[in-house]
Motif scaffolding. Structure first.
Motif, short mmCIF file in Angstrom:
data_model
loop_
_atom_site.label_atom_id
_atom_site.label_comp_id
_atom_site.label_asym_id
_atom_site.label_seq_id
_atom_site.Cartn_x
_atom_site.Cartn_y
_atom_site.Cartn_z
N LEU A 837 11.72 -25.65 50.86
CA LEU A 837 11.50 -24.26 51.27
C LEU A 837 10.61 -23.52 50.27
N ASP A 838 10.63 -23.95 49.02
CA ASP A 838 9.74 -23.33 48.02
C ASP A 838 8.28 -23.50 48.43
N LEU A 839 7.93 -24.67 48.94
CA LEU A 839 6.54 -24.90 49.36
C LEU A 839 6.16 -24.01 50.53
N ILE A 840 7.08 -23.83 51.49
CA ILE A 840 6.79 -22.96 52.62
C ILE A 840 6.62 -21.52 52.16
N GLU A 841 7.46 -21.12 51.23
CA GLU A 841 7.34 -19.76 50.69
C GLU A 841 6.01 -19.56 49.98
N VAL A 842 5.58 -20.56 49.22
CA VAL A 842 4.28 -20.47 48.54
C VAL A 842 3.15 -20.41 49.55
N PHE A 843 3.22 -21.20 50.61
CA PHE A 843 2.16 -21.21 51.61
C PHE A 843 2.05 -19.86 52.32
#
Length: 1282
Positions: A837-843
């Motif tokens: 979910l961290d990657l989705i938040e960054v995107f």
């Protein structure tokens, strides 16, 4: 009294005498009340105010009264009041120096005379004397008045005998007085008075403390010759005095048991022993052979406190004696044995002592001696102090450098002769036959590596040379071994005396990667201008010359790999792994060249990721090799200009960004915070190059169908996680295991009970097997008895049955293990998904305008829906909360969105329809809100995108809308809808709105459509007809109320009126809305439940707006029928129960021209009518005349006649009739009640002029009603007596 309180602090003409002081003003007396209050702030403020008042007043009477009140308060019953009066008296005496102290002391003695006071007030009087002396001492004038000083000392000596009340307060105050007076005063005044106490110094701790303070404060008076006369010895610490000193110290230790402090006599005795040069004698004989020999807690803790307090007082040689003595060993035993819960732990207090010493010590040698002394206190090789010790931050650079060198020497050549090693009694009992030397070496090395890592993580001042030295040492001994010393590698100069085993290498490797995380967040070190500039920019993980710390490690590793003759890797590289390593070094050189040219953060991020993956080649070479090769290929393709210019890439080969994403996902699966941070950083740099396939690689992790594919990776991560946890243990795990031996039996019992519960459900297969075994042994023979079976047959049968049960137990345990494994895998998978979910938040944060954002909507909604319907453990709740936060705040409420969705117009409309329909079909309002919010996000995107063929700026349309009305405004509004298909979207939302207002159960809420109208006013006009019809056609009262609320919000929207083509259309809408509300109110027949009131309230709020609009805009709307409806509404049962409803109703009626009837209020009248006699005030505590038995019958007749005269002839006649004679007490009570009720009624119905005359009668009636209540109580008494 006619005089009002004086507004100024000091009146000009004060009355004389104490009575005049009391009559002067209330402000002066309030000071003394505040001084006695328990709140310290109030007491201090009152004391300051009293002093200011006395300074301004300068009246002798007030000062005398102040002294009297303060002296009286010294013996107050409340404990909080005594210190307040004592402090106030001290401040008064300090300011008014003309007040003689001796006179005040005599007044205190007279007021609190212990000989004449009553027994129950003896304690208060004792405290009055004590606080009186304390106030004289705190005034600061006691040393100047020798007579008062002598009497104070004698009074304290006499008070010391009342130990039950005052404890040791008089002795402590006496010591404080000694510490403040000059030496000449002591010799002249107090020495003779205190000679008896000084002579018996070894009797009590207080007397010994008094002598020790005198020796330190007045060395010229208490010379060795005088000590010889007083004590029989010229020194305190002598071999003859040791037994008496031990006895006094034991008494002091017991007295301070509850306070957990070092007695002051102990610290002073330490100082005197150092001063006399007898510290070694004191420590060996009095402490180690005296206090410590007696196995008691207070004595042991006092020894520990003496040890900590002695550190700043001792020389380097004396420090060695203390740190190598029995007290230190005993302290280590306590630290290990106190690991059990519910035991007092002294370690935090000892850490405070050491922290204070290191912070205040300027000698690096002493600092080093203390650090080494505590580091060599070991339990089977493992130091008892924690590896991460905060006190390290106070070490000076020279001491820190020497301490690090000592740690490295001890790692290579452990010297247990210099260690204070011990073994607890429990460890001796449970000790196994192992190689204790090797065991100790392993434990010591484990702690040393952890201590070196913690030094880098500490907040103290460090240099880059020290950090790189520690990093190289940890890296070398984690992955390499020395074959032959060489001058080029400093770590090869000294060989380990005991070779490192596999466990030591593994522990060092795990701690090294913890060190990498510390280095990644380490601020720039050094005092140069460039280092300061980098720190101001909050740059971490680099050196002062902008090199990554991990890059320096890679360079050092390359040097080690190039010296194969001198250095050998613990796990040598294969040819393929070495080729990947060399290729990585070449790629790093290329990236550094490009970084110097472009200064791009993307290159920096790729370089960081490459370094991190490359360093893992030493830890897990087999798994990292393929990962490193894939990463190198991706970096080459990403920065290769030719590959970027290819217009037709090979479909079979994945894009470089997809491979990078797969690498990042694999790194996230590892339990490393450093991996997680670096992955987020790198992903943020490649977000602009994300493709749909790369994004779906991330989204597939959140898909529940992909759980089975992740199982193998999760299991690997679980194993590595276990290894890391076992290697990173910072405390004595063996001692923890020893301390948990006592609980093992209880745990075994719990496991046995669980097994029994699991065995209850025996399967049929096991039952059949058991029957077969018993039949084979003839144990089930019906005709044979037990005596016919021989012993061999029974033994064979027992073996078969036991084997069968053992096999069944294994199957049960296997099921347990499988269930536990599945549970752990589920936890690990969920943890991995949280990281993803961290990657989705960054995107979403980096690329909010990317069209790929639309592909994230449905996966996140599925995650939220699945999580809300699954287990509610903490991890699942955290996962749901994070997903919902990303979806709501980073997606739906994002200020930026994609503005080039022309090609996706049809897909977005279809998705919007699907979201609204799914929101309507849901049964949970919370889930429906997420779907509805997503539809509003798509609405915003479609509305904000302008069609390519009709793209026009928005500002002209806004200007036209402001300057014109009618058709031009409608055209401007339609032009502002972008590529939104308004008709299509209107049908979707109209269907949802109709379902919400007509279905009895709907997951949609009014706040959802309210949000729609607020954010997109363009939807008000298409949905207004549905709202108007639903005012009467709503399924229930709640839906009708919601329709009124939404219609009111829509009508208040400015864009709605601007969208109307003509004024007649707006007028017709207002007329139709008014008629619908009127029809809805006609249907209201009762107010039994809260929903009925809610509906009417919403209708009245809407009517309030509609009628105001009609009146302000002068619309042709007929309101006569509405008025009749509202008048009939007020006649319904239960209408006036709600205050809000009543207020809204009359607000609407006021707009229709109706006035709210005023409530009649009683006119205020003077207390006594002119010419009337004032009522006599009854004395408190006396029975009124009407309550007396002989006057009980006369009172109603007299009061009735009086009320008849006051209320007029008609009321008087009525009252006279009601007050007719009836016999008995009950009759009298009834007459009184009826008469009062009749009088009240007549007063209420009579005309207003007669009301004014009856004011005195009402007052009489009010008093008689009070008398009636007392009369009831009086009537009970005769009955009870009868």
């Amino acid at each position: 009294m006619e005089a009002a309180p004086a507004p100024v602090p000091a009146p000009t003409l004060p009355p004389s005498g104490p009575r005049g002081v009391l009559q002067q003003n209330r402000q002066f007396l309030d000071f003394f009340w505040d001084i006695a209050k328990p709140q310290q702030e109030v007491r201090l403020a009152a004391t300051e105010s009293l002093l200011r008042y006395l300074r301004a007043s300068e009246q002798e009477d007030e000062l005398k009264y102040t002294l009297k009140r303060l002296i009286d308060g010294l013996g107050a019953t409340r404990e909080a009041a005594r210190p307040g009066f004592s402090l106030a008296l001290a401040q008064v005496l300090q300011f008014f120096e003309e007040i003689p102290l001796h006179a005040v002391l005599q007044q205190i003695k007279e007021k609190h005379n212990l000989e004449r006071v009553k027994k129950k007030l003896f304690r208060n009087a004792a405290f009055g004397n004590f606080f009186g002396v304390l106030s004289l001492f705190q005034s600061g004038r006691l040393a100047k008045d020798k007579k008062a000083l002598l009497e104070c000392v004698r009074l304290l000596q006499s008070l010391a005998q009342y130990h039950a009340h005052l404890r040791d307060l008089p002795r402590k105050t006496l010591v404080d007085i000694l510490s403040e007076i000059p030496e000449a005063v002591f010799e002249e005044v107090l020495f003779s008075a205190l000679q008896a106490d000084l002579t018996s110094a070894f009797s009590t701790p207080e007397q010994l403390h008094l002598l020790l303070v005198g020796i330190q404060k007045f060395p010229g008076v208490l010379k060795p010759s005088k000590l010889k006369i007083l004590l029989g010895s010229s020194a305190i610490v002598t071999m003859e005095n040791i037994p008496r000193l031990v006895k006094v110290l034991k008494t002091a230790a017991r007295s301070e048991k509850k306070d957990r402090n070092l007695p002051r006599v102990g610290l002073d005795l330490l100082r005197v022993s150092v001063k006399e040069g007898a510290f070694e004698l004191f420590w060996k004989e009095a402490v180690e052979n005296g206090l410590l020999k007696e196995k008691s807690g207070p004595n042991s803790y006092m020894c520990y406190r003496l040890l900590g307090s002695a550190l700043p007082l001792l020389s380097l040689d004396q420090l060695q004696i203390v740190l190598r003595g029995d007290v230190m060993r005993h302290y280590g035993d306590h630290v290990v044995s106190a690991q059990l819960p519910d035991r007092f732990k002294f370690a935090p207090e000892m850490e405070t002592y050491v922290n204070s010493f290191l912070e205040g010590c300027d000698d690096p040698e002493k600092q080093l001696a203390v650090m080494i002394g505590f580091s060599t206190l070991t339990n089977q090789g493992y130091p008892v102090v924690p590896s991460f010790w905060k006190v390290v931050k106070h070490l000076q650079p020279a001491a820190l450098l020497k301490y690090v060198d000592w740690l490295k020497r001890m790692f290579l050549r452990p010297e247990f002769d210099c260690c204070l090693d011990f073994t607890t009694s429990r460890q001796k009992q449970n000790q196994e036959k192992v190689n204790m030397t090797q065991h100790r070496v392993v434990r010591l090395r484990k702690w040393i590596i952890a201590r070196l890592v913690s030094i880098i993580d500490s907040q103290g001042k460090k240099e880059e040379d020290l950090v790189i030295d520690v990093v190289r040492f940890c890296f070398f001994h984690a992955f390499f071994e020395t074959q032959k010393p060489t001058s080029e590698i400093a770590e090869t100069k000294s060989l380990p005396s005991v070779p490192l085993d596999g466990q030591s290498h593994s522990t060092a490797a795990n701690l090294f990667f913890s060190l990498l995380q510390i280095l990644n967040s380490l601020p720039v070190l050094g005092d140069t201008a460039e280092a300061v500039a980098l720190r101001e920019k909050h740059i971490h993980g680099v050196t002062a010359d902008r090199n990554l710390w991990i890059y320096l490690i890679i360079q050092y590793a390359s040097v080690l790999l190039s010296h194969e003759k001198h250095v050998k890797a613990v796990t040598p590289f294969t040819a393929e792994q070495r080729a990947a390593w060399d290729r990585m070094l070449q790629s790093l050189e290329n990236l550094q060249k490009k970084e110097k040219e472009s200064r791009s953060m993307e290159i920096f991020a790729f370089q960081h990721l490459l370094l991190l993956v490359g360093i893992h080649l030493f830890k897990t070479p087999a798994e990292t090799q393929d990962l490193l090769n894939d990463l190198l290929n991706c970096i080459e393709r990403a920065f290769d200009k030719k590959s970027k210019k290819k217009q037709q890439p090979d479909d079979e080969e994945p894009e470089w960004v997809e491979v990078i994403v797969e690498i990042l996902l694999s790194l996230l699966s590892q339990p490393s915070l450093l991996m997680r941070r670096v992955s987020k950083s790198v992903f943020g740099r490649i977000c602009p190059y994300m493709s749909k396939k790369a994004l779906h690689l991330i989204l597939n992790v959140l898909d529940p169908e992909q759980d089975q594919d992740e199982e193998s990776a999760v299991v690997v991560m679980e194993e590595t996680d276990k290894k890391k946890k076992t290697s990173l243990e910072d405390t004595n795990e063996e001692e923890s295991a020893d301390s948990s031996d006592d609980d093992s039996s209880g745990e075994d019992g719990e496991e046995d009970s669980e097994d029994e519960n699991n065995n209850e459900g025996v399967d049929e297969n096991f039952r059949n097997q058991l029957m077969n075994v018993l039949q084979a042994g003839n144990a089930l023979g019906g005709d044979k008895s037990d005596e016919d079976v021989d012993d061999e047959t029974m033994l064979a049968l027992d073996e078969n049955v036991s084997a069968l049960f053992a096999e069944q137990q294994k199957r049960i345990q296997a099921k347990k293990d499988e269930k536990e494994k599945m549970r752990k895998e589920k936890i690990l998978r969920r943890d991995f998904m949280i990281k993803v979910l961290d990657l989705i938040e960054v995107f979403l944060a980096k690329q909010p305008e990317n069209p790929l954002v639309f592909d994230i909507i449905e996966p996140l909604l599925l995650v939220i829906e699945r999580s809300m319907s699954s287990d509610s453990d903490k991890q699942e709740q955290d996962f749901l909360q994070k997903t919902a936060d990303i979806f709501t705040n980073h997606l739906c409420r994002a200020k930026q969105y994609c503005r080039s969705v022309g090609d996706l117009r049809e897909d977005l409309h279809a998705l919007l329809e699907s979201l609204v329909k799914r929101a309507s079909k849901h049964t949970d309002s919370v889930l429906a809100l997420y779907y509805f919010s997503a539809s509003l996000y798509l609405f915003k995107v479609l509305k904000g995108n302008v069609a390519r063929e009709t793209a026009t700026p928005l500002s002209p349309s806004k200007k036209k809308r402001k300057n014109s009305e009618g058709s031009s405004a409608q055209t401007d509004q339609l032009a502002g809808t972008g590529i939104l298909d308004l008709k299509r979207v209107t049908m979707v939302y109209r269907e949802a709105l109709s379902g919400f207002l007509t279905r009895r159960k709907s997951a949609l809420t009014g706040s959802m459509f309210l949000d729609l109208f607020n954010r997109f006013p363009v939807m008000c006009k298409p949905l207004i007809d549905t709202l108007v019809k639903s005012i009467t056609a709503g399924a229930r009262q709640h839906q009708q109320a919601q329709a009124c609320m939404l219609l009111q919000r829509a009508l208040q929207t400015r864009d709605l009126k601007l969208s109307m083509t003509t004024e007649e259309e707006w007028e017709e809408l207002i007329r139709e809305s008014t008629n619908q509300v009127s029809e809805s109110l006609k249907a209201v027949s009762e107010f039994k439940v809260k929903v009925d009131q809610e509906k009417v309230i919403k209708c009245l709020e809407l009517l309030n707006f509609l009628i105001k609009t009609v009146n302000q805009q002068k619309l042709n709307v007929e309101l006569a029928e509405l008025s009749q409806t509202l008048q009939a509404l007020s006649q319904q049962e239960g209408f006036g129960k709600s205050v809000r409803l009543d207020s809204l109703y009359w607000n609407v009626m006021k707009l229709l021209g109706f006035a709210r009837p005023k409530k009649e209020k009683a006119v205020a009248r003077p207390e006594h009518a002119p010419g009337a006699e004032p009522l006599k005030r009854k004395k408190k505590g006396f029975l009124p005349a009407t309550k007396k038995r002989k006057n009980r019958k006369k009172a109603p007749q007299e009061s009735g006649a009086e009320s008849s005269r006051e209320a007029g002839p008609e009321n008087g006649a009525e009252s006279g009739r009601e007050a007719g004679p009836e016999g008995g007490q009950a009759a009298a009570w009834k007459k009184n009640r009826k008469r009062k009720g009749g009088a009240g009624k007549a007063g209420a119905e009579g005309p207003s002029p007669k009301k004014a005359k009856g004011s005195h009668g009402r007052e009489t009636q009010g008093k008689q009603s009070k008398a009636k209540k007392k009369k009831k109580k009086a009537n009970k008494t005769p009955a009870q007596k009868a």
